[in-house]
Write an enzyme that holds these catalytic residues in place. Structure first.
Site, PDB file in Angstrom:
ATOM      1  N   LYS A 171      -8.737  16.424  -9.076  1.00 21.67           N
ATOM      2  CA  LYS A 171      -8.302  16.180  -7.707  1.00 21.67           C
ATOM      3  C   LYS A 171      -6.886  15.624  -7.710  1.00 21.67           C
ATOM      4  O   LYS A 171      -6.466  15.098  -8.746  1.00 21.67           O
ATOM      5  CB  LYS A 171      -9.281  15.227  -6.983  1.00 21.67           C
ATOM      6  CG  LYS A 171      -9.434  13.888  -7.706  1.00 21.67           C
ATOM      7  CD  LYS A 171      -8.952  12.660  -7.048  1.00 21.67           C
ATOM      8  CE  LYS A 171      -7.549  12.430  -6.694  1.00 21.67           C
ATOM      9  NZ  LYS A 171      -6.888  11.264  -7.253  1.00 21.67           N
ATOM     10  N   HIS A 201     -14.206  12.329  -9.595  1.00 21.14           N
ATOM     11  CA  HIS A 201     -14.978  11.471 -10.503  1.00 21.14           C
ATOM     12  C   HIS A 201     -15.856  10.469  -9.747  1.00 21.14           C
ATOM     13  O   HIS A 201     -16.799   9.926 -10.301  1.00 21.14           O
ATOM     14  CB  HIS A 201     -14.066  10.785 -11.535  1.00 21.14           C
ATOM     15  CG  HIS A 201     -13.282   9.617 -11.009  1.00 21.14           C
ATOM     16  ND1 HIS A 201     -12.080   9.757 -10.371  1.00 21.14           N
ATOM     17  CD2 HIS A 201     -13.522   8.288 -11.055  1.00 21.14           C
ATOM     18  CE1 HIS A 201     -11.614   8.556 -10.050  1.00 21.14           C
ATOM     19  NE2 HIS A 201     -12.473   7.650 -10.451  1.00 21.14           N
ATOM     20  N   LYS A 205     -20.029   8.360 -10.166  1.00 28.85           N
ATOM     21  CA  LYS A 205     -20.176   6.903 -10.308  1.00 28.85           C
ATOM     22  C   LYS A 205     -21.639   6.568 -10.036  1.00 28.85           C
ATOM     23  O   LYS A 205     -22.243   7.120  -9.110  1.00 28.85           O
ATOM     24  CB  LYS A 205     -19.277   6.173  -9.321  1.00 28.85           C
ATOM     25  CG  LYS A 205     -17.839   6.117  -9.799  1.00 28.85           C
ATOM     26  CD  LYS A 205     -17.025   5.228  -8.901  1.00 28.85           C
ATOM     27  CE  LYS A 205     -15.572   5.266  -9.272  1.00 28.85           C
ATOM     28  NZ  LYS A 205     -15.157   4.222 -10.200  1.00 28.85           N
ATOM     29  N   HIS A 263     -12.116  10.874  -2.758  1.00 25.57           N
ATOM     30  CA  HIS A 263     -13.132   9.851  -3.033  1.00 25.57           C
ATOM     31  C   HIS A 263     -13.748   9.276  -1.752  1.00 25.57           C
ATOM     32  O   HIS A 263     -14.958   9.201  -1.606  1.00 25.57           O
ATOM     33  CB  HIS A 263     -12.535   8.676  -3.819  1.00 25.57           C
ATOM     34  CG  HIS A 263     -11.802   9.072  -5.061  1.00 25.57           C
ATOM     35  ND1 HIS A 263     -12.127  10.169  -5.805  1.00 25.57           N
ATOM     36  CD2 HIS A 263     -10.753   8.483  -5.698  1.00 25.57           C
ATOM     37  CE1 HIS A 263     -11.313  10.246  -6.855  1.00 25.57           C
ATOM     38  NE2 HIS A 263     -10.465   9.238  -6.807  1.00 25.57           N
ATOM     39  N   LYS A 346      -2.976  -0.027  -2.561  1.00 28.27           N
ATOM     40  CA  LYS A 346      -2.551  -0.454  -3.897  1.00 28.27           C
ATOM     41  C   LYS A 346      -1.893  -1.820  -3.745  1.00 28.27           C
ATOM     42  O   LYS A 346      -1.429  -2.176  -2.649  1.00 28.27           O
ATOM     43  CB  LYS A 346      -1.507   0.520  -4.461  1.00 28.27           C
ATOM     44  CG  LYS A 346      -2.029   1.937  -4.683  1.00 28.27           C
ATOM     45  CD  LYS A 346      -2.319   2.193  -6.137  1.00 28.27           C
ATOM     46  CE  LYS A 346      -2.720   3.610  -6.414  1.00 28.27           C
ATOM     47  NZ  LYS A 346      -3.705   3.712  -7.490  1.00 28.27           N
TER      48      LYS A 346
HETATM   49  C1  BG6 Z   1      -7.773   8.129  -8.778  1.00 29.19           C
HETATM   50  C2  BG6 Z   1      -6.458   7.879  -8.095  1.00 29.19           C
HETATM   51  O1  BG6 Z   1      -8.310   9.364  -8.384  1.00 29.19           O
HETATM   52  O2  BG6 Z   1      -8.678   7.101  -8.419  1.00 29.19           O
HETATM   53  C3  BG6 Z   1      -5.918   6.534  -8.503  1.00 29.19           C
HETATM   54  O3  BG6 Z   1      -5.547   8.896  -8.450  1.00 29.19           O
HETATM   55  C4  BG6 Z   1      -6.929   5.445  -8.244  1.00 29.19           C
HETATM   56  O4  BG6 Z   1      -4.702   6.245  -7.827  1.00 29.19           O
HETATM   57  C5  BG6 Z   1      -8.269   5.812  -8.852  1.00 29.19           C
HETATM   58  O5  BG6 Z   1      -6.460   4.262  -8.840  1.00 29.19           O
HETATM   59  C6  BG6 Z   1      -9.358   4.843  -8.459  1.00 29.19           C
HETATM   60  O6  BG6 Z   1     -10.500   5.159  -9.215  1.00 29.19           O
HETATM   61  P1  BG6 Z   1     -11.479   4.051  -9.705  1.00 29.19           P
HETATM   62  O7  BG6 Z   1     -12.547   4.796 -10.459  1.00 29.19           O
HETATM   63  O8  BG6 Z   1     -10.696   3.115 -10.563  1.00 29.19           O
HETATM   64  O9  BG6 Z   1     -11.992   3.383  -8.455  1.00 29.19           O
END
Ligand code: BG6
Length: 487
Positions: A171, A201, A205, A263, A346
Site C-alpha cells: 500500500k 498489513h 494485526k 489502514h 505523526k
Molecule cells: C505504514 C505507514 O503503512 O503504517 C507508516 O506508511 C506508519 O507511515 C505505519 O507509520 C503504521 O503502522 P503500525 O503497524 O506501526 O501501526
C-alpha cells in the site's frame, strides 16, 4: 501488565498461532530490496518465519537499481529483528540470500533476473513457488508486473495449490482513484486476480482480525451494534515518530494517503460492515466493500508538525498534512446518524492505535446519581493489544456513587507477548493463498474516492508542536461536533 478483568484462556498447550501446516517452500523475489520496507519489515519478517520454523525451504532474491550486496542489505535489516537473533538461523538465511541490480525499465535486466531465479531454484532444489514482493512506490507497479510476466519470472495462471506464482503490491495502491484504476487495469491484463495480493498489513494485526470475531461471536455486542445503541466511534492512529527517512515519499502522500486510505478505512469497514455470510475471505471482503461504498465525509481538519519543512527531502513550502481529523458517516440504516471520528498524526504525544466504541448513555431511573459516563468498548491494537469494556458500577462503600470500571482482556497476558509481526503473518497467509489479507480493488477504489473528496477541499494545514496532541483545530473540531477525543 494489567489483567484486571475476567480470565480468558486458550486450550492448554495450544500454539499462539495455529493456522495450518508449515509451508514447504518459497522463492522470495523482493523488488525494491534496498528500500526501507525491505529493511525494516520484510527481511525481519522473513527471519521470523524461518526462526519460528514456519517455512521449510526458501531462497531470497533482492533486486533494485543500486549496486550493492546482499550482505549489506541483511546487515541493515538485522537491527530491526525484534528480540535476540539466533545466529544459526541468520547464517542459514545468509546462505540462501542473493542480490542482483536491476534497472526496472530494462527488459534485459529482467531476463538476467529470471536466469538467476531459475538457477537458484535448481541449486536449492525448489520447485518454484514464487512470491514477488513489490516493495516500491505504486507508480512502478504496472511496469514491474509487465516486466515480471514478460521475463517469465511470474507466469500468468500459475495459481494452483501445488504450484503458484504471486505478486504482492504494498500500500498505498495508487495515488488517487484514477491512478489506482489505471494500475489495476494494467495488472489485470498481465496476471489472474488470484495471483495479485494488494496488501494492507493492518488486516493481519491480531486485534484487527479479531474485530469481526468479537462482534459476531458475542451476543452482548451484535444486537447493540447499530445507531440505536452506539453514540459514536473513534478510530485513532497516533504516532510519536516523524517522517523519519521517508521524506520524499511522505511529502508526496501525506497522512490521508499514507494511513487513512488504507489502514484506517479498512478498520472502519470492519467495524461498520454487515454480518458476512461466513467469516472467511471473500465474504468479509464483500461486506467491507459494501460498507466503504456508503461512507460519506462530513468534516475534516488538517495539521502539519512544526519542523516538518526541515525534514530531509520535504519540499520547502510543502502543505502536506502530517495530521488529519475526520468526521465520517456510513449511510445505511444500521449507522444512520452515528458519527465515525478518525484521527491520525505523526510527531504526536503518544504511539497508540485504538478504537473506541461509545454506547449511548442510559436514562437515570434507578439511582440517585446518574452514571458518570457511557459504556465503551475499546479495542486497542497497539501498544498492549487488548479490549476493554468500561461499565458503570457502584463505588465500594456506603455511598450510591457510580464510577466507571474497566474489564480488560489483555492479549499478551493470556498468550504471552505476541511475537508475530503483522508482516510475518502476512507472508505466511500469502504463501497459503489466503485472499482475505489482500484488499479487493473495489475496496481500494471506494477508499480512494473518500480521500479524493477530502483532497478536493484543499483544507489548509495548521501547525502543531511536536510531541503535542495535534493542532488547535482538532479541539475546535471536537467542540463544534459536541464530542471529546478519548485519546
Ligand atoms: C505504514 C505507514 O503503512 O503504517 C507508516 O506508511 C506508519 O507511515 C505505519 O507509520 C503504521 O503502522 P503500525 O503497524 O506501526 O501501526
Amino acid at each position: 501488565m494489567k489483567n484486571t478483568g475476567p480470565q480468558f484462556s486458550f486450550p492448554n498447550g495450544a500454539p499462539i498461532y495455529q493456522n495450518g501446516a508449515k509451508q514447504n517452500e518459497c522463492t522470495f523475489i523482493i523488488l525494491g530490496a534496498t528500500g526501507d520496507l525491505a529493511k525494516r519489515k520484510l527481511l525481519p519478517a522473513m527471519y521470523d518465519l524461518i526462526a519460528h520454523d514456519r517455512l521449510e525451504k526458501f531462497v531470497i532474491i533482492g533486486a533494485a537499481i543500486e549496486h550493492t550486496t546482499i550482505e549489506h542489505i541483511l546487515d541493515g535489516a538485522r537491527e530491526f529483528v525484534v528480540g535476540a537473533i539466533d545466529e544459526k538461523v541468520w547464517q542459514h538465511i545468509k546462505e540462501r540470500s542473493y542480490y542482483q541490480p536491476v534497472n526496472f525499465n530494462e527488459p534485459k535486466d529482467f531476463t538476467r533476473l529470471y536466469e538467476l531465479v531459475d538457477s537458484l531454484e535448481i541449486k536449492h532444489t525448489l520447485k518454484g513457488n514464487r512470491l514477488a514482493y513489490l516493495a516500491t512506490a505504486s507508480s512502478y507497479f504496472c511496469n514491474l508486473t509487465q516486466q515480471l510476466v514478460a521475463s517469465k519470472i511470474i507466469k500468468k495462471s500459475i495459481a494452483t495449490d501445488d504450484l503458484w506464482h504471486r505478486i504482492v503490491y504494498e500500500k498505498p495502491f495508487g495515488y488517487d482513484a484514477q491512478s489506482a484504476h489505471e494500475i489495476n487495469a494494467c495488472i489485470k491484463s498481465c496476471i489472474d486476480e488470484s495471483q495479485a495480493y494488494r496488501i494492507d498489513h493492518y488486516l493481519t494485526k491480531e486485534l484487527v482480525s479479531n474485530i469481526a470475531l468479537i462482534r459476531f461471536t458475542n451476543i452482548i455486542f451484535e444486537p447493540l451494534w447499530n445507531n440505536r445503541y452506539i453514540d459514536n466511534v473513534q478510530i485513532i492512529l497516533s504516532e510519536t515518530v516523524g517522517v523519519e527517512n521517508r521524506g520524499a515519499y511522505y511529502d508526496a502522500y501525506g497522512a490521508l494517503r499514507d494511513v487513512v486510505q488504507n489502514h484506517m478505512l479498512e478498520v472502519m469497514a470492519l467495524i461498520g460492515m454487515e454480518a458476512p455470510e461466513k467469516l472467511t475471505g471473500e465474504f468479509i471482503r464483500d461486506a467491507r466493500a459494501k460498507t466503504l461504498q456508503r461512507i460519506q465525509v462530513i468534516d475534516a481538519v488538517m495539521g502539519q508538525y512544526e519542523g516538518y519543512l526541515n525534514e530531509k527531502s520535504v519540499r520547502p513550502q510543502s502543505t502536506t498534512e502530517t495530521f488529519a481529523a475526520l468526521f465520517l458517516r456510513i449511510n445505511n440504516p444500521r449507522w444512520a446518524g452515528v458519527p465515525f471520528y478518525l484521527k491520525t498524526g505523526k510527531a504526536l504525544d503518544k504511539k497508540e492505535t485504538v478504537i473506541h466504541i461509545k454506547f449511548k448513555q442510559v436514562d437515570c431511573l434507578l439511582t440517585k446519581n446518574c452514571p458518570t459516563d457511557s459504556n465503551y468498548l475499546t479495542i486497542r491494537l497497539a501498544p498492549d493489544e487488548s479490549f476493554i469494556l468500561t461499565l458503570n458500577a457502584k463505588k465500594p462503600g456506603l455511598s450510591q456513587e457510580i464510577v466507571p470500571v474497566s474489564m480488560e482482556y489483555s492479549h499478551s497476558c493470556i498468550v504471552g507477548q505476541v511475537n508475530l509481526s503483522a508482516y510475518e503473518i502476512l507472508l505466511e497467509e500469502i504463501m497459503r493463498g489466503e485472499q482475505s489479507v489482500s484488499v479487493r480493488f473495489d475496496e481500494i477504489e471506494s477508499a480512494w474516492r473518500i480521500i479524493d473528496t477530502i483532497k478536493e477541499e484543499k483544507i489548509p494545514v495548521q501547525l502543531y508542536a511536536q510531541g503535542s496532541k495535534g493542532p488547535e483545530v482538532a479541539e475546535q473540531f471536537a467542540k463544534k461536533h459536541g464530542m471529546r477525543w478519548r485519546s
